[in-house]
Design a protein around this motif. Structure first.
Motif, mmCIF file in Angstrom:
data_model
loop_
_atom_site.group_PDB
_atom_site.id
_atom_site.type_symbol
_atom_site.label_atom_id
_atom_site.label_comp_id
_atom_site.label_asym_id
_atom_site.label_seq_id
_atom_site.Cartn_x
_atom_site.Cartn_y
_atom_site.Cartn_z
ATOM 1 N N MET A 175 -1.287 3.978 2.996
ATOM 2 C CA MET A 175 -1.156 3.902 1.541
ATOM 3 C C MET A 175 -0.227 5.013 1.040
ATOM 4 N N GLU A 176 -0.389 6.202 1.583
ATOM 5 C CA GLU A 176 0.453 7.330 1.199
ATOM 6 C C GLU A 176 1.918 7.056 1.548
ATOM 7 N N LYS A 235 -7.468 -2.144 5.776
ATOM 8 C CA LYS A 235 -8.618 -2.161 4.868
ATOM 9 C C LYS A 235 -9.680 -3.131 5.374
ATOM 10 N N ILE A 275 -1.533 -2.449 5.318
ATOM 11 C CA ILE A 275 -2.601 -1.803 4.554
ATOM 12 C C ILE A 275 -3.779 -2.762 4.389
ATOM 13 N N LEU A 313 -10.256 4.830 8.441
ATOM 14 C CA LEU A 313 -10.046 5.249 7.045
ATOM 15 C C LEU A 313 -8.843 6.186 6.927
ATOM 16 N N THR A 314 -8.720 7.118 7.859
ATOM 17 C CA THR A 314 -7.580 8.029 7.852
ATOM 18 C C THR A 314 -6.281 7.255 7.986
ATOM 19 N N SER A 315 -6.243 6.280 8.884
ATOM 20 C CA SER A 315 -5.045 5.449 9.058
ATOM 21 C C SER A 315 -4.739 4.662 7.789
ATOM 22 N N LEU A 316 -5.772 4.133 7.151
ATOM 23 C CA LEU A 316 -5.592 3.379 5.915
ATOM 24 C C LEU A 316 -4.970 4.260 4.830
ATOM 25 N N TYR A 317 -5.534 5.445 4.635
ATOM 26 C CA TYR A 317 -5.017 6.336 3.592
ATOM 27 C C TYR A 317 -3.601 6.806 3.899
ATOM 28 N N LYS A 318 -3.281 7.042 5.176
ATOM 29 C CA LYS A 318 -1.921 7.441 5.544
ATOM 30 C C LYS A 318 -0.941 6.306 5.262
ATOM 31 N N ASN A 340 -14.092 6.543 10.638
ATOM 32 C CA ASN A 340 -13.354 7.658 10.041
ATOM 33 C C ASN A 340 -11.875 7.600 10.413
ATOM 34 N N GLU A 371 3.315 4.502 -0.957
ATOM 35 C CA GLU A 371 3.508 5.099 -2.276
ATOM 36 C C GLU A 371 4.609 6.163 -2.271
#
Length: 134
Positions: free
Chosen positions: A70-71, A29, A25, A63-68, A60, A74
């Motif tokens: 993180m998801e 980032k 992550i 960012l999508t890879s980063l959020y995935k 973009n 979590e």
């Protein structure tokens, strides 16, 4: 997502994989930050639309890879408190109180906890926790 309450033992057992995921992550980032700067440089230099749009699409996707990522982390029940500061919290229970087991990047194991409404500054050593098996 399955909700998990961690004990210090189960959190420490999960920590190697959690650290690996968190390192990914952080790397993602950092990649997003670089791409944002490159995009800004293209805009500032009056670069053409095609170059700008390709870089924007690359950002973009990053960012999508980063959020995935993180998801995914979590979904293990671990809460990311700060990517920049390297702070993760594991939900736990101290007697009848919900608390967080606290980990900071660079620490070898879970050594601290804090109340739900306390942050990093409220960390207390685990030795006297009363944290019990769920």
């Amino acid at each position: 997502m399955v909700f998990t309450l961690y004990t210090p033992q189960t959190a420490n057992k999960a920590l190697p994989e959690v650290r690996r995921m968190f390192a990914g992550i952080v790397a993602q980032k950092n990649r997003v930050v670089v791409l944002q700067q490159e995009l800004q440089n293209i805009a500032d230099s009056g670069g053409d639309f095609e170059r700008f749009m390709k870089k924007k699409q690359e950002m973009n996707a990053a960012l999508t890879s980063l959020y995935k990522a993180m998801e995914t982390l979590e979904a293990t029940g671990v809460m990311i408190k700060s990517v920049d500061e390297g702070l993760l919290d594991f939900p736990s229970r101290r007697f009848d109180e919900e608390v967080w087991l606290c980990w900071k990047a660079g620490e070898d194991e879970i050594k601290f906890w804090h109340g739900k409404d306390e942050g990093f500054m409220g960390r207390k050593p685990l030795e006297t926790t009363g944290i019990i098996e769920p």
